[in-house]
Design a protein around this motif. Structure first.
Motif, mmCIF file in Angstrom:
data_model
loop_
_atom_site.group_PDB
_atom_site.id
_atom_site.type_symbol
_atom_site.label_atom_id
_atom_site.label_comp_id
_atom_site.label_asym_id
_atom_site.label_seq_id
_atom_site.Cartn_x
_atom_site.Cartn_y
_atom_site.Cartn_z
ATOM 1 N N ALA A 85 0.822 -1.210 0.000
ATOM 2 C CA ALA A 85 0.000 0.000 0.000
ATOM 3 C C ALA A 85 0.860 1.266 0.000
ATOM 4 O O ALA A 85 0.546 2.243 -0.680
ATOM 5 N N SER A 86 1.959 1.243 0.745
ATOM 6 C CA SER A 86 2.828 2.420 0.845
ATOM 7 C C SER A 86 3.705 2.608 -0.387
ATOM 8 O O SER A 86 3.981 3.737 -0.787
ATOM 9 N N TYR A 87 4.176 1.507 -0.953
ATOM 10 C CA TYR A 87 5.123 1.550 -2.073
ATOM 11 C C TYR A 87 4.588 0.697 -3.224
ATOM 12 O O TYR A 87 4.928 -0.480 -3.329
ATOM 13 N N PRO A 88 3.766 1.261 -4.105
ATOM 14 C CA PRO A 88 3.190 0.473 -5.196
ATOM 15 C C PRO A 88 4.244 -0.211 -6.079
ATOM 16 O O PRO A 88 4.004 -1.300 -6.593
ATOM 17 N N ASN A 89 5.426 0.388 -6.232
ATOM 18 C CA ASN A 89 6.468 -0.200 -7.079
ATOM 19 C C ASN A 89 7.102 -1.445 -6.471
ATOM 20 O O ASN A 89 7.859 -2.142 -7.128
ATOM 21 N N ILE A 90 6.810 -1.737 -5.200
ATOM 22 C CA ILE A 90 7.429 -2.878 -4.532
ATOM 23 C C ILE A 90 6.685 -4.181 -4.830
ATOM 24 O O ILE A 90 7.235 -5.263 -4.638
ATOM 25 N N PRO A 113 11.753 14.615 -9.333
ATOM 26 C CA PRO A 113 10.953 13.844 -10.285
ATOM 27 C C PRO A 113 10.008 14.744 -11.082
ATOM 28 O O PRO A 113 9.589 15.803 -10.604
ATOM 29 N N GLU A 114 9.689 14.301 -12.310
ATOM 30 C CA GLU A 114 8.755 15.048 -13.164
ATOM 31 C C GLU A 114 7.399 15.172 -12.490
ATOM 32 O O GLU A 114 6.825 16.237 -12.419
ATOM 33 N N ALA A 115 6.878 14.032 -12.019
ATOM 34 C CA ALA A 115 5.569 14.037 -11.358
ATOM 35 C C ALA A 115 5.720 14.662 -9.979
ATOM 36 O O ALA A 115 6.712 14.438 -9.291
ATOM 37 N N CYS A 116 4.742 15.447 -9.575
ATOM 38 C CA CYS A 116 4.797 16.096 -8.269
ATOM 39 C C CYS A 116 4.615 15.073 -7.159
ATOM 40 O O CYS A 116 3.717 14.240 -7.202
ATOM 41 N N LEU A 117 5.484 15.111 -6.174
ATOM 42 C CA LEU A 117 5.343 14.286 -4.969
ATOM 43 C C LEU A 117 4.769 15.173 -3.880
ATOM 44 O O LEU A 117 5.180 16.326 -3.726
ATOM 45 N N GLY A 118 3.861 14.641 -3.093
ATOM 46 C CA GLY A 118 3.279 15.393 -1.994
ATOM 47 C C GLY A 118 4.248 15.488 -0.831
ATOM 48 O O GLY A 118 5.360 14.950 -0.874
ATOM 49 N N ASP A 119 3.830 16.171 0.221
ATOM 50 C CA ASP A 119 4.684 16.225 1.401
ATOM 51 C C ASP A 119 4.585 14.903 2.164
ATOM 52 O O ASP A 119 3.625 14.158 2.014
ATOM 53 N N ASP A 120 5.606 14.612 2.934
ATOM 54 C CA ASP A 120 5.697 13.389 3.734
ATOM 55 C C ASP A 120 5.735 12.114 2.885
ATOM 56 O O ASP A 120 5.240 11.072 3.280
ATOM 57 N N GLN A 121 6.349 12.190 1.701
ATOM 58 C CA GLN A 121 6.521 11.036 0.818
ATOM 59 C C GLN A 121 7.935 10.481 0.984
ATOM 60 O O GLN A 121 8.889 11.237 0.913
ATOM 61 N N PRO A 122 8.104 9.169 1.178
ATOM 62 C CA PRO A 122 9.449 8.595 1.226
ATOM 63 C C PRO A 122 10.128 8.697 -0.144
ATOM 64 O O PRO A 122 9.481 8.497 -1.168
ATOM 65 N N VAL A 123 11.418 9.030 -0.140
ATOM 66 C CA VAL A 123 12.187 9.158 -1.386
ATOM 67 C C VAL A 123 13.587 8.591 -1.192
ATOM 68 O O VAL A 123 14.105 8.541 -0.072
ATOM 69 N N SER A 124 14.182 8.150 -2.310
ATOM 70 C CA SER A 124 15.595 7.779 -2.271
ATOM 71 C C SER A 124 16.389 8.989 -2.747
ATOM 72 O O SER A 124 16.012 9.653 -3.710
ATOM 73 N N VAL A 125 17.474 9.280 -2.045
ATOM 74 C CA VAL A 125 18.288 10.449 -2.347
ATOM 75 C C VAL A 125 19.565 9.969 -3.023
ATOM 76 O O VAL A 125 20.341 9.209 -2.436
ATOM 77 N N HIS A 126 19.760 10.404 -4.258
ATOM 78 C CA HIS A 126 20.940 10.038 -5.028
ATOM 79 C C HIS A 126 21.842 11.262 -5.155
ATOM 80 O O HIS A 126 21.377 12.389 -5.023
ATOM 81 N N ALA A 127 23.105 11.024 -5.439
ATOM 82 C CA ALA A 127 24.053 12.121 -5.614
ATOM 83 C C ALA A 127 24.367 12.273 -7.092
ATOM 84 O O ALA A 127 24.370 11.288 -7.849
ATOM 85 N N GLY A 185 14.914 9.461 2.691
ATOM 86 C CA GLY A 185 14.292 10.522 3.462
ATOM 87 C C GLY A 185 12.821 10.616 3.138
ATOM 88 O O GLY A 185 12.283 9.787 2.412
ATOM 89 N N HIS A 186 12.183 11.634 3.695
ATOM 90 C CA HIS A 186 10.807 11.917 3.295
ATOM 91 C C HIS A 186 10.645 13.412 3.112
ATOM 92 O O HIS A 186 11.267 14.217 3.813
ATOM 93 N N THR A 187 9.831 13.767 2.125
ATOM 94 C CA THR A 187 9.671 15.167 1.760
ATOM 95 C C THR A 187 8.981 15.941 2.882
ATOM 96 O O THR A 187 8.064 15.435 3.520
#
Length: 172
Positions: free
Chosen positions: A22-27, A115-129, A139-141
């Motif tokens: 439910a939290s991570y549809p790509n998983i 990301p191109e698509a807007c992410l809402g606040d409090d969304q988990p993200v992977s941070v790349h360099a 982190g989370h937004t």
């Protein structure tokens, strides 16, 4: 440091699998590889109200208090598409690796990508360099990506797990 460890019941395991999907549809396409049905998982309780979902040898997910489950960086390196990706510029790398939150200018400067698509606040993200293949933090937004671009001040992403922190070095 670890406070206690318990075997996980199958019902708890199913519940966690459903929460993750439910939290991570790509998983969903990888969930049977990550957490096989009837697998031998443990809940590991650590100091500061951190709880890990782990195999015998490796933590897979973690959460703080009643917050959401986040994948560990080791798991994210194996399955990089399970979280949306943001990229910081080269100047932010040393700060992120020391545990600092990610500021908006480090996400909007040249070399950084949102990301191109807007992410809402409090969304988990992977941070790349910039220029690196693997994620250096999770982190989370703190605000939507549209707000990060328009406001461009303050903390954009809360850093919850980064390379070489206590969770990265934990020995089960």
């Amino acid at each position: 440091s670890i406070v206690g460890t318990n075997q996980m019941k199958n019902s708890v395991q199913r519940s966690i699998r459903n929460k993750l999907i439910a939290s991570y549809p790509n998983i969903e396409e990888f969930i049977n590889d990550i957490i096989p049905k009837k697998s031998n998982l443990k809940i590991v309780k650590c100091q500061e109200h951190i709880e890990l979902v782990a195999t015998d040898t490796e933590p897979l997910f973690f959460k703080k208090r009643d917050g959401p489950y986040y994948p560990t960086l080791r798991l994210l390196h194996m399955y990089p598409t399970i979280l949306p990706k943001v990229q910081v510029d080269k100047g932010a790398i040393k700060f992120v690796l020391s545990g600092a939150h990610i500021m908006c200018p480090g996400l909007t400067s040249p070399g950084a990508q949102l990301p191109e698509a807007c992410l809402g606040d409090d969304q988990p993200v992977s941070v790349h360099a910039e220029g690196k293949e693997h994620a250096l933090a999770i982190g989370h937004t703190k605000m939507s990506t549209d707000d990060i671009k328009s406001i461009n001040k303050g903390v954009g992403i809360d850093n919850v797990h980064y390379l070489n922190d206590g969770l990265w070095r934990i020995d089960l």
